[in-house]
Write an enzyme that holds these catalytic residues in place. Sequence first.
Site, mmCIF file in Angstrom:
data_model
loop_
_atom_site.group_PDB
_atom_site.id
_atom_site.type_symbol
_atom_site.label_atom_id
_atom_site.label_comp_id
_atom_site.label_asym_id
_atom_site.label_seq_id
_atom_site.Cartn_x
_atom_site.Cartn_y
_atom_site.Cartn_z
ATOM 1 N N GLU A 90 0.780 -1.230 0.000
ATOM 2 C CA GLU A 90 0.000 0.000 0.000
ATOM 3 C C GLU A 90 0.817 1.288 0.000
ATOM 4 O O GLU A 90 0.376 2.297 -0.537
ATOM 5 C CB GLU A 90 -0.942 0.008 1.219
ATOM 6 N N SER A 510 -59.078 -19.229 -1.383
ATOM 7 C CA SER A 510 -60.168 -19.697 -0.524
ATOM 8 C C SER A 510 -59.899 -19.544 0.966
ATOM 9 O O SER A 510 -60.816 -19.690 1.775
ATOM 10 C CB SER A 510 -60.471 -21.167 -0.829
#
Length: 842
Positions: A90, A510
Amino acid sequence: MTFLRTLIVSLFFLVVSLAGATALAVIGAALYFAPGLPDVRQLQDFELHTPLRIFTRDGKLIGEFGEERRMEIDFDQIPQDMINALIAAEDASYFDHAGVDPRGLARAAMELIQSGGTIQSGGSTITMQVARNYLLTLDQTFTRKIREILLALQMEKVLSKEEIFELYVNKIFLGNRAYGIAAAAETYYDKPLAELTLAQTAMIAGLPKAPSAFNPLANSERSLIRRNWILFRMRELGYIDNDTYQVAVQAPVTARRHYTQVEVDAAYMSEMARQYAVERFGDDAYTGGYRIYTTIDSELQPFAHQALASGLADYDLRHGWRGPEQRDIAASLVEAQEQTATQGLEEELAESPEIRQTARQAAQRSQTEVEGVTGDVSNWVQVLERTPNYGLLQPAIVVESSGREMQVLTRNNGLQTIPWEGLNWARPYLSPRSRGAEPSSADQIAVRGDLVRVIENEDGSLRLSQRPDAEGSLVAQDPRTGAILALQGGFDFNASKFNRAVQAQRQSGSIFKPFIYLAALEDGEMNAASVVNDSPVVLDDGSNSLWRPVNSSRDFQGPMRLRPALARSRNLVTIRVLQTMGIDHTIDYLEGFGFAPGRLPHGLALALGSASLTPMEMTNAYSVIANGGFQVAPWFIERVTRNDDSEIVDEATPQVACPSCAEGQETVVIDGREHPVANQVADPAAVYILRDMLRDVITSGTGRGALSLNRDDIVGKTGTTNSQRDAWFAGFNSDIVTTVWVGKDSNETIAEYGANVALPIWVDFMGNALEGTPSALPERPATIVTARVDADSGQRLADGQPGGITELFHQDHLPDYQQRRISRELEEVSGSQGSGTAESIF
């Protein structure tokens, strides 16, 4: 000479001018942005966040959310290899610069120019990344980069290099919910940071750039290239010698998936609780140490998960094989690496040809052999490792299909054989209602390199399976309080995060009919013995065509009483009941059951369940029936605490049903907590009669499959919508209400009825949920009376009139007596006084 002197002087003044302009620009930027910058001194007191945790009501973990997994460490706890690896990856000059790397910024500036205003790699130092992660947003813009630079310069004046590095390694996201290097070590290798090998250390150090793209679980081939580039950089920077480097770059991939272990699988409820926390606490929900205790019962929830998963898998067996999930998977990492794309790895591969070469060598050294399987299967092992289970379904890769058996590689048990009994169901899927011919050999189903699913039978043998084409939900509720006891929003949360229990608005079919009947019973216009004609009807539905509803059986049975009409789910009878009651009146009544009037269709199709409602709404409506008519509401958060339960943030006191409460009583104490009494929205006598009618659905109607439970206290109703797009069963006793829905997210037909697919799931769950519990029947209201009625006319029979059936009535809603069919004079002559029937004479 004059020209040369003039040129040198001109260049000198140009350089000075450019330097001055740059300095002025930097000073101007600092003056412009400085007032809006956050105070870097707050980093000295920065507290790392504690995640949101979700539990069952008895304290079993079901979910964890937030910026953790996070494990805080101090700088002196960081192994030197990890420090060196992160610096190599990094920010090689981290310990030398003052927070900003001019060369990195120059590179970022070139990208800025080339991309037209968007920064790609950023050129950020570790200090700048800390400024961004802790104090700024993550948007990639020019103004954010300026603020990032200024904050980094300030930070280096306030904090030491060690303090900044410590903040960095505790904050960075490293994939799979791991924030910080210590959490990543546990997540990928299940070991403390200090026990990582150099190769494992470099693998973690490679993640900050792209936690997904270079993730060793999701992209092991790409992660090897990134890891070996970092090791190459460490050697070039003098952190490791060549011998150490050579050993590390050839190390195999050893990362495995290590989860936070939940104690109960209730992922759909866990997500509901997470959403509640975000709505209530905002972003602080993930970091404030909140603990949410849901109403989920830790014993019932596994039954719900298992019942729905098994029922949907069984459904799928009946409808055919749709093929492998993935085909032609390379067996070894070497083969897979040759096939992998290199986009995003340009920087690493450009460093040296050695990077790709060592990655290939590492892939070769990652070779894995499994007993009984010829050759290297390292990539198959990696694929199985990163492929999640779907409920009961495990991933497997076909090693060989020969004759009438299939050999597969599974994650935990190595090479296993699926016998023909576990394969012969796999007739090709053609449509929801049709399948192809039965296969004659295993290679017609799947071949080497195919990813399939298997399920383990009770005897330990395997059966080929697949993710079901249909989905479903199961909701179980306490009818007395409205608390949700178990909830499964789909086959498996890993397969689909769409929560059908609360998000899917489906036609109810139903299972809506009982509420139409209850409205009629409550009003007194009809009773359980009222006779309604089951005959064709033609209605104007408001469009250019006429509506001609039919029964699911396509026949008509003529005049029939309401009780058998409900048990047999006769559509035409229900339509006529609603027609008699009136749509407006009925909709007003239904609001008391939690149905929003605006979502109920204003037409006679409402009688057949045309309203689109969620399974949660239907479950709660049935709870009002189950509790005797009290308007409870569904809820699922029992209490919220912080700081390891030392602080109670909230505690639920929902309205509850109280049949034993005196009229006008407003509160009742349950488990030491005072609750308001829910409104009574239905007459207890009407509810009692309806419940008794629903028992006939179980004993002689469409719900006979529930008789296998051998209980006298369960009632319910099946439901199926047009074209069999939705299948339902809703049923209950006085302790628990459960609704099951099955359908497809695409709204295509499932080609089965509620009694065939939803009811078996309900029976499976309720059988386990009610095992060992006593019968839970309601107390009979004092206003209920019994009377004999004629089975054909539904009218009351007088004392002395033989025959008839016994029916329940509200004492104020008894039917009229049936008129005599012969004269009183003939009765007196025959000696059959009071019967009114010819049968008693002969």
